[in-house]
Design a protein around this motif. Sequence first.
Motif, PDB file in Angstrom:
ATOM      1  N   ARG A 243      -9.988  80.973  57.712  1.00 19.20           N
ATOM      2  CA  ARG A 243      -9.068  79.945  58.206  1.00 19.20           C
ATOM      3  C   ARG A 243      -8.372  80.399  59.482  1.00 19.20           C
ATOM      4  O   ARG A 243      -8.263  79.631  60.454  1.00 19.20           O
ATOM      5  CB  ARG A 243      -8.030  79.616  57.132  1.00 19.20           C
ATOM      6  CG  ARG A 243      -7.026  78.541  57.533  1.00 19.20           C
ATOM      7  CD  ARG A 243      -5.956  78.379  56.472  1.00 19.20           C
ATOM      8  NE  ARG A 243      -5.200  79.605  56.261  1.00 19.20           N
ATOM      9  CZ  ARG A 243      -4.245  80.049  57.067  1.00 19.20           C
ATOM     10  NH1 ARG A 243      -3.925  79.363  58.163  1.00 19.20           N
ATOM     11  NH2 ARG A 243      -3.598  81.172  56.794  1.00 19.20           N
ATOM     12  N   THR A 247      -8.705  78.717  63.267  1.00 17.87           N
ATOM     13  CA  THR A 247      -7.517  78.268  63.998  1.00 17.87           C
ATOM     14  C   THR A 247      -7.514  78.815  65.413  1.00 17.87           C
ATOM     15  O   THR A 247      -7.260  78.090  66.382  1.00 17.87           O
ATOM     16  CB  THR A 247      -6.241  78.702  63.259  1.00 17.87           C
ATOM     17  OG1 THR A 247      -6.233  78.131  61.947  1.00 17.87           O
ATOM     18  CG2 THR A 247      -5.002  78.260  64.013  1.00 17.87           C
ATOM     19  N   ASP A 282      -3.292  73.676  61.639  1.00 16.28           N
ATOM     20  CA  ASP A 282      -2.839  74.926  61.038  1.00 16.28           C
ATOM     21  C   ASP A 282      -1.719  75.483  61.904  1.00 16.28           C
ATOM     22  O   ASP A 282      -1.475  75.001  63.019  1.00 16.28           O
ATOM     23  CB  ASP A 282      -4.004  75.929  60.944  1.00 16.28           C
ATOM     24  CG  ASP A 282      -3.717  77.067  59.968  1.00 16.28           C
ATOM     25  OD1 ASP A 282      -2.691  76.994  59.262  1.00 16.28           O
ATOM     26  OD2 ASP A 282      -4.499  78.022  59.917  1.00 16.28           O
TER      27      ASP A 282
END
Length: 525
Positions: A243, A247, A282
């Motif tokens: 993740r 981002t 995010d």
Amino acid sequence: MLQNDSRQLTQIKLGMDERSVNDKVIRALADRGDIYVNGGYLCTLGTDSDDRVIVRRLHRASVRETISQTVRFTEVLSRNGKEHPVARRVPKWCHDAIQQRGEWDGIPSLRGIVTCPVLKSDGTILQTEGFDPESGLYLDLKEAFPSISQNPDRATVEASVKMLADVVDDFPFAQPVHRAAWLALVLTPIARQAHDGVTGPLFLIDANTPGAGKTLLADITSIIVTGKDVARISAPASDEEARKKITTLADKGEQIVLIDNIAGAFGSSSIDAALTGTMWKDRRLGSQELIEAPLNMTWMASGNNVALAADTARRVCHIRLETSHENPEERTGFRYPNIKEHVKSQRPGLLAAGLTILRGYIAAERPNQSLKPWGSFESWSDLVRNALVWAGEPDPGETRQQIRVLADNDRDSLHMMIEMLETIDPNENGLQASELLKIAKGETGGFDDCEVERLCESIESLCEQSMKSVTPRKLGVRLSHFRNRITSNKRLDFRTSRGARYWFVQPIEAEGRRSPSEQHINEQS
């Protein structure tokens, strides 16, 4: 790019109507011609160490400085019965409000920066350097590209396919369809702006032994599209790490990314989400700032005999390299001994060849090639896959059938369905197949977008079809196929009522009690 020149400053009088003042400032910023909106923020353009154009977001201090280079504020004061204009600094309320406004009338939206000619959403080719208001793209050219015909004939298209295939003649593709998958990889980033939906599948460059040329193939792909080696990241050790990497990449606006040298099983829910999403939200690393960036990147991964999770496998287009050499890195006699330098020197022509294939298909009015559906990648498939098959190449989508041996589709599909059924039906009330489909299509309230999307993916994975092809009967048959199969100490079961089956998840620790499927619930009035 920010220009600190002798531009004429716009004169604006300060007054009590702050909104009116701010509107005038925004009009003055729009008139500059070098301020844009990107990702919900004001920005300008700059250059990096390689003299490539990059987006530079205007933070609070930068907004204030930019306004001061654009506007001269005055306040009218009365002295001895006469009015005197007095110069003032940029008011705090002004630059704060403008930075946070969210919408800036007259300032164009910048969708991204491309370093080569690309297809636009109307199917025409963007090949003029600079900002294109229609597409919202900035074309940053460092080389002279040949003019590309908007109506290439069939012979020109076939010559373009041959030109691209010639570059990879030394690579040991396992089958012709794997070379076609590489051609699809080349076309994907330059076709990105010409279709809605997600960018495309992940392209797995997989080999039977080290040294077969996986990373080199990724690099020459990136050189054709961007002019430089591919941006590399290591395989994430956890979904949290994946993740964070996504981002960073989305925030930078990378066009092509390689997950290099995968070892062991590969799969991540965050990567799965990035492959089937169009926007990424995010927090920026090291801060509490929430970013929202488009997912325009083309994903590649490389490894030797990579094992894939089923969720990821259905999102993969397979480029398989197989060599009979024990030490392929020691091979000689290549057609192009320094392939990267050759590709760099031929980049304009190679890129033009890719665009010619796509443009030829569009000019031919996009004849339907009757390909098998590829769920989640319909718009990419309609353009890139169809264009290649129309041009005489094998269907890159056929590699999906071959890659299924690398994944336990049944186990992982069942696991995802059980996980989602538990989420949307925590009380084990049970849901009919028709109800599950309505939820997955967003036709039932009470469920968030993430749950709807994840259920849709689990149904497509379970049924091995796109949602538009799944009927309640087909879903019911697939659920019955998995009934009572145990995974993660849980099983899928149903209870009946009024002749209908209501599916739910049952923990196996409840074995001591009577199975609900053995109970027939009396019809209720």
